[in-house]
Design an enzyme around this catalytic site. Structure first.
Site, PDB file in Angstrom:
ATOM      1  N   GLY D 147       0.827  -1.193   0.000  1.00  0.00           N
ATOM      2  CA  GLY D 147       0.000   0.000   0.000  1.00  0.00           C
ATOM      3  C   GLY D 147       0.866   1.250   0.000  1.00  0.00           C
ATOM      4  N   CYS D 148       0.256   2.377  -0.329  1.00  0.00           N
ATOM      5  CA  CYS D 148       1.022   3.623  -0.427  1.00  0.00           C
ATOM      6  C   CYS D 148       1.526   4.077   0.932  1.00  0.00           C
ATOM      7  CB  CYS D 148       0.198   4.703  -1.104  1.00  0.00           C
ATOM      8  SG  CYS D 148      -1.466   4.914  -0.448  1.00  0.00           S
ATOM      9  N   TYR D 149       0.635   4.146   1.929  1.00  0.00           N
ATOM     10  CA  TYR D 149       1.077   4.574   3.265  1.00  0.00           C
ATOM     11  C   TYR D 149       2.147   3.628   3.823  1.00  0.00           C
ATOM     12  CZ  TYR D 149      -2.903   7.897   3.757  1.00  0.00           C
ATOM     13  OH  TYR D 149      -3.793   8.933   3.632  1.00  0.00           O
TER      14      TYR D 149
END
Lengths: 336, 336, 336, 336
Positions: D147-149
């Protein structure tokens, strides 16, 4: 003295602005708010009203409205508005309709919108542009509140109509912030689609085009072909129109504007190009104009949600109820 | 095969875009970057180049440039550019000037900018709009790279010149992102002043107006009065022009555009209003047009820093050096 | 009854907001505006005041101020403010200083700012956070109006101090709109640099850090180590703080907030994460908190120019002049 | 040599970025694009591909995919992805899943998402963070793309795990541009709602929290409590994380980062706070850290759609196919 007023249609941007204006109005008292959905508290719909206004959003009920209110504002989609007004108009109540339902002639309405359900009232409704229809508004029970683009365009164009070569077309290049596109979730207003973007839409065929056209003719008894192209701009509030037209003879456009609007409190003639920021949050329309020989350029700015909708509605309600037109109209811009 | 190229003027937005384009170019090799200030490393000036390009920004030195490079791009303010070009032009080197110094006739230049210091070269410089001046560019040693507003405006207008009623004025309502206003710290580009704002500036008198005017005449041998009004828009990159003109007769504008540009790789004719987002990051110019009887509306979009400056400069350099015009031109937009 | 008030420092954002607030205030009457430059009309400096307020911006003159006004607001850069206050304080006039000059202890002031010129008054100045210093403010003649970050941070943190494990650090991750960076033309506030960008700045060492630190100790007699990191956000107005701390024991943070602020008109405890939009344009501070076991997260939002500066100054002036604290404080948010 | 690759899921932002990356990739050849709806031409879905890529968007068909492609990227919502992967995994094809379906342990997946349909593959999938799992990725047939985070957070935190006091909580204050919220029309991404706004959402309970947590433990064999709070920021692309943690002893954080990542091409250690603009458009992760005694502040930035999704997927595909990891990864930022 207070005058009881209600709003039908709390969910959209113009309904929200009406609530804010009526809270601050010295005479109108907001007695009830109606919507299509019931909410126990306005602040569940709009958290910014917490600790300011505690009031439910009621399901619309004509009987309660006419019993409780001397004036009613309709901030509804077109078609929905006339369904209510057809009934409301049978009662003693001042009606200000922010939809398009009573703005056009029957022919144009049915060509650009849908079948009209209330032709009788359509004929009697007054177009609520105070600077031009003040005395008619004061005597009317039903006001068709102007569209945002027509408000800015007409205020900019009308002073020049006597000087224009009406064998040539008048071009309106209009720019609106995204609140003008409404609260509905559509692709054009998704942040990622409009942020860092810009485009024209509905060129030539936009529904505000016949409105501008008909009102020029009605107000000035002169007709001129207009070509109207709106653009969507990545900002929340505000509207700018840039207008190009041909003069019959060379004039001094700023002098004409100054003279024409010298008695007006909410029109400001600027000596430089107008900026959206100076009017956002207010009822002002700022106008600047400049000619290049017989070519005329006019640029005007308004807050699309206030002068282009809700504060103009309040100005109309003021006139209809015998109040001073400028009562409760917002003057101080949000800048910076 | 590689062709050595240099850039003078690293500090502005067009210089930065040139660096990015030359890094990715299959034939040009960026051998040196010059500026008004010396920096040990490009990445101290632009941190985004860290781990990508290690190169100093040198103080400008004509001798090093002509010895090391076959082509030189000048991304300098006007006046500064011609001071260098006056000297550079004595050498065997392809010169692409992104400033305004060689775009206008002597008269217009001195009327709109300042006294010209290099009238001789001014006469020989070629206006670098590849779609119209391809063969002249290929033979030239000095290119006046077009301004951003003229690029978008000319690409949109030129196909229609034969069909326009040139007794009437052509109106250009142009909208530019803030990068078009340059990197200098001025009030108009302070975030608080332009965010949530919008306005016209320099109406009628903008310096790009004579550039559009002269090139229409030069390229089409026809003249028409233009009235040009630029607007500043709260977005970083991208430009849109909306043009209003009068036709001699009714035409199908999309067919004319399709036909006119059918061989072009970087002009796209759209069947709906063009959007800035589809061209930002690319060399494309997107165009749409629609008529209302004899009234014509055209709208075109470009990336002001690429097609309106740096990628057009690369296209010109490609042609001047005998390369395929489209080499290294960016095609893939930054969307979303 | 009216109370005459003046403003020194018209050119910055907080000066502008003060003018707007005093125009609408029921008791204070804005009798004069002073700046570093003379302007015949306020509307030449701020076109948005055209047709609203006609008043010159005068060169600052202490004698006129003390003769004409019962209260004076200083919206000046630090250091400049104390030069005037050193003199103004000899007269019978209520002084509200929006600069940092009287916010810190002498030691901290000289460590984080510059040499202090008015140590005597520094000792007597009251920190103008009404929720905590109401009675002291009412008796004071000189108010140090809190900084924007400290206002949001202290209002969020102070209710929890008794419950925090103060052997552990309290982390404040603060986010401010660009108006917080001031009107000066600097690279960080050029539209192209901050639009579509975001970054921390001055981590740990920001000047508002000792202000928060000292006030926690002063108000609660408890000390806790804080680590403060501000961030610049691409929006014009508004501020959000996100705070992370360690609890001594598990608590119900919303109940504590509700209880602590139950008498306050301008603190709203929310049952979901607060949003900047709900407070921009108002004096409100919205707060939400949630714990994860003994870890506490608090988030609070204010309008950095109003609650973080000018409306807080008006609240302080109200108290100093024996008026109701909430007079003239803005309640209705700019949304949408 | 070319390697045939397909994409399933063309309609979202990460699908779009994958198309752009594969067009420019020197080895992968995009042979087909699949979606939930059929489109005759990609450019009807994305007008920016006109004159660049002519290719239909096909209805997903497993047989065609496995016959035509050596690698397949799934840019689908969670749950939908595992339905396809359950089948695709029976064939000889490299699978890169950009959804969350294979990122968590079964327990955590079912607690935070939904019932898992493919537990067998879940156990074998490799978490595609190249800097930490390079050799495992190279041997894998199924990659759970981070995921990005978690990408930004893990790259920032992992170098410091040996130095952290893990009896104390590590706080992650994350900020994401609106493209991170996806293309779906929801209130939070309506321009009017997020422009000039800012807020935390899903504090503590966000689905990326267990992902960060599990990977810290898996990669470092050390566990630490994390508290994760994401915020939505009014910009299109880019992500910033600000991290607060407690050190066991005083260290030099920049030296640790430099040392830890000295072999990495796409991690840049900065000597000042990182900015989103320097990484948007690229695969870079920029990191800066600073301590205040034993308190550590780390800030890192990535392009949420590239390093946080699609370019990381390409890096993983490169490794899985025996190519150099950095092939085709974007390096040049979109600035300005």
């Amino acid at each position: 003295m207070k005058i009881a007023a209600s709003i039908i249609g709390a969910g959209g941007y113009t309904g929200l602005e009406l609530i804010k204006l009526l809270i601050n109005h010295p005479i109108f008292e907001l007695v009830s708010i109606y919507g299509t959905e019931y909410h126990e508290e306005l602040s569940t719909l709009y958290p910014s009203f917490k600790k300011i206004l505690s009031m439910p959003v009621l399901q619309t009920n004509i009987q309660s409205i006419v019993q409780s209110s001397k004036a009613v504002f309709l901030a509804l989609p077109h078609q929905k508005a006339m369904e209510y007004i057809k009934i409301l108009s049978k009662y003693e109540i001042k009606i200000i309709d922010l939809s398009a339902d009573y703005r056009l002639s029957l022919n144009q309405y049915e060509a650009f919108y849908t079948r009209h359900l209330d032709a009788e009232n359509l004929n009697n409704a007054i177009y609520g542009l105070p600077e031009y229809n003040r005395s008619l508004i004061a005597k009317s029970n039903l006001i068709a509140n102007p569209g945002c683009y027509p408000t800015a365009s007409l205020l900019a164009i009308l002073p020049f109509i006597p000087y224009l070569d009406n064998t040539q077309t008048l071009y309106i290049d209009a720019k609106s912030g995204v609140s003008g596109a409404g609260k509905k979730l559509v692709h054009a207003s998704h942040f990622v689609n409009i942020n860092e973007n810009l485009f024209a839409y509905s060129p030539i065929t936009h529904r505000h085009s016949p409105e501008i056209d008909e009102q020029i003719t009605k107000i000035t008894k002169t007709s001129i072909k207009i070509l109207f192209v709106p653009h969507l701009i990545p900002l929340t509030r505000g509207m700018l129109v840039s207008i190009y037209a041909r003069l019959k003879e060379i004039i001094n456009p700023l002098e004409i504007l100054q003279q024409h609007y010298k008695e007006e409190n909410f029109i400001r003639i600027c000596d430089h190009c107008v900026k959206i920021k100076n009017v956002v949050g207010t009822h002002f329309c700022d106008i600047y104009a400049k000619n290049d020989g017989k070519d005329l350029f006019i640029t005007a700015s308004i807050d699309n949600l206030l002068r282009g909708a809700s504060s103009q509605a309040v100005a109309n309600a003021n006139l209809m109820c015998g109040l001073e037109e400028t009562l409760g109209l917002p003057k101080i811009a949000y800048v910076p």
